[in-house]
Motif scaffolding. Structure first.
Motif, short mmCIF file in Angstrom:
data_model
loop_
_atom_site.label_atom_id
_atom_site.label_comp_id
_atom_site.label_asym_id
_atom_site.label_seq_id
_atom_site.Cartn_x
_atom_site.Cartn_y
_atom_site.Cartn_z
N UNK A 193 0.85 -1.19 0.00
CA UNK A 193 0.00 0.00 0.00
C UNK A 193 0.88 1.24 0.00
N UNK A 231 -5.04 2.12 4.70
CA UNK A 231 -5.05 1.41 3.42
C UNK A 231 -4.61 -0.04 3.60
N UNK A 239 -2.11 0.33 -3.83
CA UNK A 239 -3.05 -0.37 -2.97
C UNK A 239 -4.24 -0.85 -3.79
N UNK A 240 -4.70 0.04 -4.65
CA UNK A 240 -5.86 -0.28 -5.49
C UNK A 240 -5.57 -1.47 -6.41
N UNK A 268 -1.50 5.06 -3.07
CA UNK A 268 -2.92 4.72 -3.22
C UNK A 268 -3.18 3.85 -4.44
N UNK A 269 -2.53 4.18 -5.55
CA UNK A 269 -2.78 3.44 -6.78
C UNK A 269 -2.27 2.00 -6.64
N UNK A 271 -3.27 -3.73 -6.06
CA UNK A 271 -3.05 -4.93 -5.27
C UNK A 271 -4.38 -5.55 -4.89
N UNK A 273 -8.78 4.59 -3.94
CA UNK A 273 -7.76 4.85 -2.92
C UNK A 273 -7.10 6.21 -3.14
#
Lengths: 118, 424
Positions: A19, B42, A25-26, A22-23, A28, B11
């Motif tokens: 993570x 997150x 994490x998305x 943000x991208x 993943x 996210x």
């Protein structure tokens, strides 16, 4: 069909790496969802299982010593488990090789469930 | 919820909101702590959602997780850490801390908090590009890699630069205060400029992979909507900028063809332009006339509105466009504006006049590394039937081209020089 437990093991660094942005994490998460979905559609996913919090206590020894934090002596921590149905251990390991946990250097421990009637 | 049902950049969007809220609480000198809390939220989301699926309201889930973590930290560290000066006494008392944390996470105030973060990023001691990089990183939730990629820089260099910039921000301790009209007015130009540049980077960017990066344009539209949502920042200038961005965004679907190649404005299939965005552009342009001043955004938006009004290229009112460029040259003269003006003159009065105007551009030297300078000359020569000259200009343009799409476009023009397009 024989059952297998998949134990998803990850280091703290790998966990944060997943993570890291943000991208990231998305992506993943999308990979994990797609992987589970695929296992399910192909009939291998007996139970998606549960995530495990990284906090915890270890109770052990004859004195029942309680230690904080999961498993300070091991580098990687089990972050969750699933129950898989497969033909044999080789096939189960083959299925595990597609797991996104490996992307950041984590691993899947594949363990056959021992059954009485075997 | 199935993975394909979630917001594409969930996210990323949540990151911008959460970092802003937590920075509001902790103070901007504790930005790193705020970023840590977001990353932790997150991590937890990732680990839970991958097993159980994304909850019905993922945004609320993340908010609640971050809020609990924030409250833990406030309870433990408020005295030692010294949080946002204006909230400090309330965060140090058990009586008020949870209420203050609740309030910061209240949906009604989130847009303002993000706006304050955006103004904080437009710090006068930072270079324009650094301000913009910070906004992308902190307000839009772009990771280090993506922020670096947006500026075609390597990640390590961008990381260093942002680290230094964050140290500069930390000097303020509090998020920018929107209640001082003078302070807002002083920083608004930098903020609008950052939004404009962000959009441009997506629209004319020099990215190697793709000539248009719609996600940057979408972020710019989101930021401009933040400006419009607050009465203090929804000035005529902000509306003019919003108008311009809506008109340009409307043309995005026509800007690249099926093969991923750039299509010039005059060659675009106008039926692919987004009518709703054009309508919003007109609405914003009307509102922007409410002030007394005319900014370059007003003029650029007016030019874009003339293009938007023409359903076919032949219907374009080039005379109006040339006179708008005259205005733009008066309030914001630059060789690039002059070049665009020359292109409009060529459409209006023919390619020979276009070349004349180009030769008259003061400070023309500054265009000598600019691809479009040579491609515009190439088009004019081509339309005058001087194919050898045209080819030479296109070849120079090709040497300066910044991405494969530009190169393919120019190679096509060199090949087809004998068959002039309508373009200039």
């Amino acid at each position: 069909m024989p059952e297998f437990i998949f134990l998803y093991r990850n280091t703290q660094e790998a966990r944060r790496e997943m993570s890291g942005s943000p991208e990231r994490a998305q992506q993943s998460m999308q990979k994990w969802r797609a992987w589970f979905k695929d296992l399910g559609e192909r009939g291998y996913l007996k139970n998606v299982g549960q995530p495990l919090d990284h906090a915890g206590k270890v109770v052990g020894g004859t004195k029942k010593t309680v230690t904080d934090g999961p498993y300070s002596e091991t580098k990687d921590v089990v972050g969750g488990f699933s129950i898989i149905e497969a033909k044999d251990l080789d096939q189960a390991a083959q299925l595990a090789s597609g797991c996104p946990v490996t992307d950041a250097g984590g691993s899947v421990e594949v363990r056959p469930v021992m059954r009485l009637d075997m | 919820m199935e993975p394909d049902e979630q917001a594409e950049h969930l996210f990323r969007q949540e990151s911008g909101r959460l970092v802003a809220i937590l920075t509001r609480l902790f103070g901007i000198h504790n930005l790193a702590l705020a970023e840590d809390v977001v990353q932790d939220a997150f991590c937890r989301a990732l680990e839970t959602w991958k097993f159980h699926g994304v909850p019905k309201n993922p945004s609320a889930w993340l908010m609640t997780t971050a809020k609990h973590r924030a409250l833990d930290i406030v309870r433990r560290d408020a005295t030692a850490r010294k949080f946002a000066p204006d909230l400090r006494p309330f965060l140090e008392s058990e009586w008020t801390m949870s209420q203050v944390v609740e309030e910061a996470f209240d949906a009604g105030g989130i847009k303002d908090i993000q706006l304050r973060m955006m103004f904080s990023c437009a710090h006068p001691q930072l270079q324009e590009e650094t301000q913009l990089a910070l906004i992308l990183h902190l307000v839009c939730g772009f990771g280090m890699d993506e922020t670096a990629a947006a500026f075609l820089k390597n990640t390590a260099a961008m990381q260093k630069r942002l680290q230094r910039a964050k140290t500069t921000l930390a000097g303020s301790r509090e998020l920018f205060d929107l209640s001082g009209a003078q302070d807002v007015a002083a920083r608004l130009p930098a903020v609008t400029r950052a939004v404009y540049l962000l959009f441009n980077e997506g629209y004319h960017g020099a990215s190697a992979q793709s000539p248009v990066r719609a996600d940057l344009c979408v972020e710019a539209l989101r930021l401009v909507s933040l400006l419009l949502a607050n009465p203090v920042t929804s000035t005529p200038t902000s509306h003019a900028l919003a108008a311009l961005l809506h008109f340009l965004a409307a043309r995005l679907p026509g800007r690249v063809d099926a093969a991923g190649d750039l299509v010039l404005l005059v060659d675009q299939d106008r039926s692919r332009w987004d009518a709703a965005l054009i309508a919003e552009g007109h609405r914003q342009l009307d509102v922007s006339a409410g002030g007394t001043g005319v900014t370059p955004y007003h003029v650029e938006a007016a030019i874009a509105s003339v293009h938007a009004a023409a359903r076919r290229i032949e219907e374009t009112d080039w005379g109006a466009i040339v006179s708008l460029y005259d205005t733009l040259m008066r309030i914001q003269p630059s060789p690039v504006v002059a070049l665009n003006r020359a292109v409009a003159v060529a459409q209006h009065e023919g390619p020979a006049r276009g070349l004349e105007e180009i030769d008259r551009i003061p400070d023309r030297r500054r265009l000598l590394r600019y691809t479009f300078y040579y491609s515009a000359r190439g088009e004019f020569e081509c339309r005058l039937g001087r194919l050898r000259e045209a080819r030479k200009e296109f070849e120079t343009a090709l040497e300066l081209a910044r991405n494969p799409a530009e190169r393919r476009f120019l190679e096509g023009r060199i090949r087809n020089c004998g068959r002039p397009s309508r373009t200039a």
